[in-house]
Design a protein around this motif. Structure first.
Motif, PDB file in Angstrom:
ATOM      1  N   ASN A   1       0.827  -1.217   0.000  1.00  0.00           N
ATOM      2  CA  ASN A   1       0.000   0.000   0.000  1.00  0.00           C
ATOM      3  C   ASN A   1       0.858   1.263   0.000  1.00  0.00           C
TER       4      ASN A   1
ATOM      5  N   GLU B   1       0.467   4.161  -2.745  1.00  0.00           N
ATOM      6  CA  GLU B   1       0.250   5.546  -2.353  1.00  0.00           C
ATOM      7  C   GLU B   1       1.337   6.452  -2.933  1.00  0.00           C
TER       8      GLU B   1
ATOM      9  N   GLN C   1       0.608   9.688  -5.188  1.00  0.00           N
ATOM     10  CA  GLN C   1       1.055  11.006  -4.740  1.00  0.00           C
ATOM     11  C   GLN C   1       2.146  11.583  -5.637  1.00  0.00           C
TER      12      GLN C   1
END
Length: 536
Positions: free
Chosen positions: A320, A324, A328
């Motif tokens: 994860n 992410e 981002q």
């Protein structure tokens, strides 16, 4: 057949989660198949690191492999899973049902590349028949440092060209056995004084030194079209002042891909080893490895962390965290797409789920294993002329503390070993043939050493030394050396040492007259030693 164009179209249809998951090779505890299936379905993982912990028999292993691949085939990205095993001789799984031979160091001593090739063909064929499609071998490290705590018997030797010839033969044999190969640990783990399972080693070598030493076996592996190369968690400050090899763009991309022209898959060593975990957050190291040029991130849960960490949570946090980072903008999605394209093209082209090549018979496999172990036994010192034995009766004892055997098989099978010890194998064989020998227990031998007891008999005393390659741990080899030297001081040339290990201990025995070495602690080597004792 999937082409680059079809793979590109497939990747365009996948979510970030599906793409990132495919770049992870994970482990799972015990027979927790439901969790493994969930990793395939919801985390979209690309494969597994498998040990005896997951399947204890060939029958169970075959069922497991089939079930895992069936789950993967149901996904939108139906590429076969990589099912990787540490089948390399000195380490191995399903040891009671497969033929592992004596290990790389012994094969290097035999120094017949045809035997090495055949032995690795046996590994590949036996794993392929189960459904395990990736051998995380051969070890391409050069034993530059005899006191290296983790390589030892796993390496073919200490001279680069010698190691390179056997690495190339091993890769060739794996290919003949219709399996994928993986040379490790790039750019070399043989000159370290510490174990990456415990700490982050530093090797202060220049590029020129690496090219003329450690990298030679990897270059030979690449020439032989090795499928994968596994990274090492080692810092080479003269190459990269900041990052260890696993996280280094200079080492993985500029050196391995660009200079050495490696076009296969780059897989990391376990990112749960303390070399990584003590220095980087789990997701941080995975992101850095992908940026450096790695294609596959492996998380095989280390045994010494079992009771203090939630490995499932760490796995999810790591995956994860990468997802992410892409969302981002910290990790460019093009890096993920490029790695995934390479992985999928390789999988669809090279992983065949059915046995497709003519196989060696079980009898041939066993013969290759036994023959290589017999050929590896060498008489290195025979100053008193005591070998072969000249007497019908002999005394035998074992220098290893029996308590050390408890650590041979780690709790999660990481660094797989055979639970059957060299000691038990030798004694069992001697008992069956009803030899005229006296076994002196470890405890009784300690008393004899303390009292400096003398033998009334003229029979020699055979001391067996042992060593086992253990990740994150060491066998009691230093204590064994002290025991042997004390015995030599008391009983002089009556002492015969047989090493079920490397011969590096011999230099510590200045007054020893008789030394025989098997270069292995494997059952097959112990049986060969027992047979040599029986025949005398």
């Amino acid at each position: 057949m999937y082409t680059n164009k079809k793979v590109t179209q497939l990747i365009l249809s996948l979510s970030i989660e599906e793409k990132v998951g495919q770049l992870f090779i994970l482990a799972f505890a015990g027979e927790d198949k439901d969790y493994a299936f969930d990793l395939i379905k919801t985390m979209h993982v690309g494969g597994f690191y498998i040990t005896d912990d997951n399947a204890h028999t060939k029958k169970d292993a075959t069922i497991l492999a089939s079930q895992l691949q069936l789950q993967a085939a149901l996904r939108a990205c139906n590429a076969p899973l990589i099912l990787g095993v540490d089948q390399e001789g000195a380490w191995g799984i399903l040891t009671k049902e497969t033929d592992l031979g004596p290990g790389n160091l012994a094969l290097g001593i035999v120094d017949d590349i045809k035997i090495t090739e055949k032995m690795y063909r046996v590994f590949a064929q036996q794993m392929k028949s189960i459904g395990y499609n990736t051998l995380l071998s051969p070890c391409a490290d050069v034993n530059s440092d005899p006191d290296n705590p983790i390589i030892g018997q796993r390496a073919f030797g200490e001279e680069p060209m010698h190691v390179a010839r056997h690495v190339a033969a091993a890769v060739k044999g794996i290919s003949q056995g219709d399996n994928l190969s993986c040379a490790k640990h790039f750019p070399g783990h043989g000159d370290t004084h510490t174990d990456t399972h415990q700490t982050l080693p530093v090797v202060d070598k220049s590029f020129e030194q690496l090219m003329s030493q450690d990298l030679i076996p990897f270059k030979k592996a690449i020439d032989e079209n090795v499928s994968m190369i596994m990274t090492s968690h080692i810092k080479y400050p003269q190459i990269d002042e900041t990052y260890p090899a696993t996280l280094s763009y200079k080492i993985l991309t500029e050196l391995l891909k660009n200079q050495l022209n490696f076009n296969g898959l780059i897989i990391t060593d376990s990112m749960n080893m303390w070399a990584m975990r003590k220095n980087y957050l789990p997701h941080e190291s995975a992101i850095l490895a992908l940026k450096a040029g790695a294609h596959l991130i492996m998380l095989s849960e280390e045994h010494y962390e079992n009771g203090i960490t939630d490995y499932k949570e760490i796995q999810k946090q790591t995956i994860n965290g990468v997802i992410e980072a892409v969302k981002q903008g910290e990790l460019n999605e093009s890096i993920i797409d490029s790695a995934l394209s390479h992985v999928l093209c390789y999988k669809y082209t090279n992983i065949c789920l059915n046995q497709s090549k003519e196989a060696l018979s079980e009898k041939e496999c066993t013969h290759i294993s036994n023959f290589s172990a017999i050929q590896a036994i060498k008489t290195l010192k025979n100053d008193a002329g005591h070998w072969p034995l000249k007497t019908a009766h002999f005394n035998i004892t074992f220098a290893a503390n029996p308590k050390g055997y408890d650590n041979i098989v780690n709790s999660r099978g990481i660094g797989p070993n055979d639970p059957r010890t060299a000691r038990d194998t030798i004694l069992s064989s001697l008992n069956k043939c009803k030899c005229h020998y006296s076994h002196i227990s470890y405890q009784d031998f300690q008393i004899m050493l303390q009292k400096e007891s003398s033998f009334d008999s003229t029979a020699p005393i055979i001391i067996i030394t042992e060593d086992y390659p253990l990740p994150g741990d060491r066998f009691d080899t230093d204590a064994q050396i002290k025991i042997v030297n004390k015995a030599i001081k008391i009983w002089h040339d009556k002492v015969i040492v047989i090493g079920m290990r490397s011969d590096y201990e011999l230099k510590k025995y200045h007054d020893l007259k008789t030394y025989i070495c098997a270069y292995s602690s494997r059952v097959v080597s112990a049986q060969a030693v027992a047979n040599a004792l029986i025949q005398t």
